[in-house]
Scaffold this motif. Structure first.
Motif, PDB file in Angstrom:
ATOM      1  N   TYR A 186       0.835  -1.210   0.000  1.00 24.96           N
ATOM      2  CA  TYR A 186       0.000   0.000   0.000  1.00 24.96           C
ATOM      3  C   TYR A 186       0.863   1.249   0.000  1.00 24.96           C
ATOM      4  O   TYR A 186       0.598   2.204  -0.741  1.00 24.96           O
ATOM      5  CB  TYR A 186      -0.920  -0.024   1.217  1.00 24.96           C
ATOM      6  N   LEU A 187       1.915   1.259   0.820  1.00 23.86           N
ATOM      7  CA  LEU A 187       2.759   2.443   0.961  1.00 23.86           C
ATOM      8  C   LEU A 187       3.436   2.807  -0.360  1.00 23.86           C
ATOM      9  O   LEU A 187       3.465   3.974  -0.754  1.00 23.86           O
ATOM     10  CB  LEU A 187       3.813   2.200   2.047  1.00 23.86           C
ATOM     11  N   PHE A 188       3.971   1.818  -1.062  1.00 23.48           N
ATOM     12  CA  PHE A 188       4.635   2.084  -2.332  1.00 23.48           C
ATOM     13  C   PHE A 188       3.667   2.713  -3.339  1.00 23.48           C
ATOM     14  O   PHE A 188       4.018   3.663  -4.042  1.00 23.48           O
ATOM     15  CB  PHE A 188       5.217   0.790  -2.909  1.00 23.48           C
TER      16      PHE A 188
ATOM     17  N   THR B 193       0.912   4.453  -2.715  1.00 28.67           N
ATOM     18  CA  THR B 193       0.531   5.800  -2.286  1.00 28.67           C
ATOM     19  C   THR B 193       1.633   6.810  -2.565  1.00 28.67           C
ATOM     20  O   THR B 193       1.376   7.921  -3.029  1.00 28.67           O
ATOM     21  CB  THR B 193       0.200   5.801  -0.781  1.00 28.67           C
ATOM     22  N   LEU B 194       2.880   6.446  -2.302  1.00 30.23           N
ATOM     23  CA  LEU B 194       3.998   7.346  -2.563  1.00 30.23           C
ATOM     24  C   LEU B 194       4.131   7.644  -4.047  1.00 30.23           C
ATOM     25  O   LEU B 194       4.487   8.763  -4.436  1.00 30.23           O
ATOM     26  CB  LEU B 194       5.297   6.746  -2.016  1.00 30.23           C
ATOM     27  N   ASN B 195       3.831   6.664  -4.880  1.00 31.99           N
ATOM     28  CA  ASN B 195       3.847   6.898  -6.322  1.00 31.99           C
ATOM     29  C   ASN B 195       2.792   7.931  -6.724  1.00 31.99           C
ATOM     30  O   ASN B 195       3.037   8.789  -7.585  1.00 31.99           O
ATOM     31  CB  ASN B 195       3.599   5.593  -7.085  1.00 31.99           C
ATOM     32  N   HIS B 196       1.598   7.857  -6.089  1.00 37.63           N
ATOM     33  CA  HIS B 196       0.542   8.823  -6.371  1.00 37.63           C
ATOM     34  C   HIS B 196       0.992  10.241  -5.982  1.00 37.63           C
ATOM     35  O   HIS B 196       0.793  11.196  -6.737  1.00 37.63           O
ATOM     36  CB  HIS B 196      -0.737   8.470  -5.606  1.00 37.63           C
ATOM     37  N   ILE B 197       1.592  10.380  -4.806  1.00 41.00           N
ATOM     38  CA  ILE B 197       2.016  11.694  -4.332  1.00 41.00           C
ATOM     39  C   ILE B 197       3.133  12.241  -5.218  1.00 41.00           C
ATOM     40  O   ILE B 197       3.192  13.443  -5.500  1.00 41.00           O
ATOM     41  CB  ILE B 197       2.457  11.622  -2.855  1.00 41.00           C
TER      42      ILE B 197
END
Length: 223
Positions: free
Chosen positions: A53-55, A57-61
């Motif tokens: 999930y974290l990877f 989300t960071l790509n989206h940001i």
């Protein structure tokens, strides 16, 4: 002869008691080892889901930083709340259902920032939690799957998420469109595979999960 029978009877009784105690100790040790194995496996699966999930989300940001710095700032505030939940609350075996729902709403908000059409996501939550508890990080993988693999080339709403509680029954419904002509993502299903394994370990015999594709719609129903 009577004395011999009596002695052998006592010896047999003592031996039987000893064997029962050994069997009981062996069974207890086996159960403890199995419990430790399940706990370790659950911890590993939870870490894998969190990282997955974290990877994403960071790509989206990262993409937002390049296109809209103000929205990227809002997204960073949201992800700080999400990280706080993941680091502290999700470390427990069970969390309050309302906490899990708040976490899920924060995730959907992040996705709404990324998707320009505010009506593309139809989210309905008819559940307060009422002090009930649930395994952490259990709902988001189903919803994340809809955003990651769902097609944006269809009319709104493109993603439907319905959650309701009736007594002790919890219901989750997730629907999204899929493009059958699109090449299959090699990582597709990693989150779903992990969460299904966790559910088998925690809620075996206490849940119903349906995952199916109808025409161009991918539907998940969890009870």
């Amino acid at each position: 002869f009577s004395s011999i029978v009596e002695v052998y009877s006592i010896v047999t009784l003592v031996a039987a008691i000893k064997l029962i105690k050994l069997w009981y100790t062996s069974q207890k040790k086996s159960k403890d080892l199995e419990k430790q194995k399940i706990s370790s496996e659950l911890a590993l699966l939870r870490v894998q889901i969190n990282q997955h999930y974290l990877f994403n989300t960071l790509n989206h940001i990262h993409s937002l930083v390049q296109s809209d710095q103000e929205q990227a700032s809002d997204a960073l505030i949201k992800i700080s709340d999400i990280m706080r939940y993941m680091l502290y609350d999700a470390a427990n075996d069970k969390v309050l259902l309302e906490k899990e729902l708040e976490y899920m709403e924060s995730y959907v908000t992040l996705q709404q920032i990324r998707i320009k059409d505010p009506e593309f996501i139809d989210l309905k939550i008819l559940c307060t939690g009422e002090g009930k508890k649930i395994a952490p990080m259990l709902l988001v993988p189903f919803i994340e799957n809809a955003f990651k693999h769902g097609s944006k080339d269809f009319s709104t709403p493109g993603i439907i998420i319905n959650i309701d509680c009736k007594g002790s029954i919890f219901n989750l419904y997730v629907e999204n469109y899929v493009n059958p002509d699109k090449p299959k993502d090699e990582t597709q299903g990693i989150g779903l595979k992990n969460v299904k394994r966790r559910m088998n370990l925690i809620y075996q015999g206490k849940y119903d999960l349906s995952i199916e594709q109808k025409d161009k719609r991918f539907i998940i129903q969890l009870q």
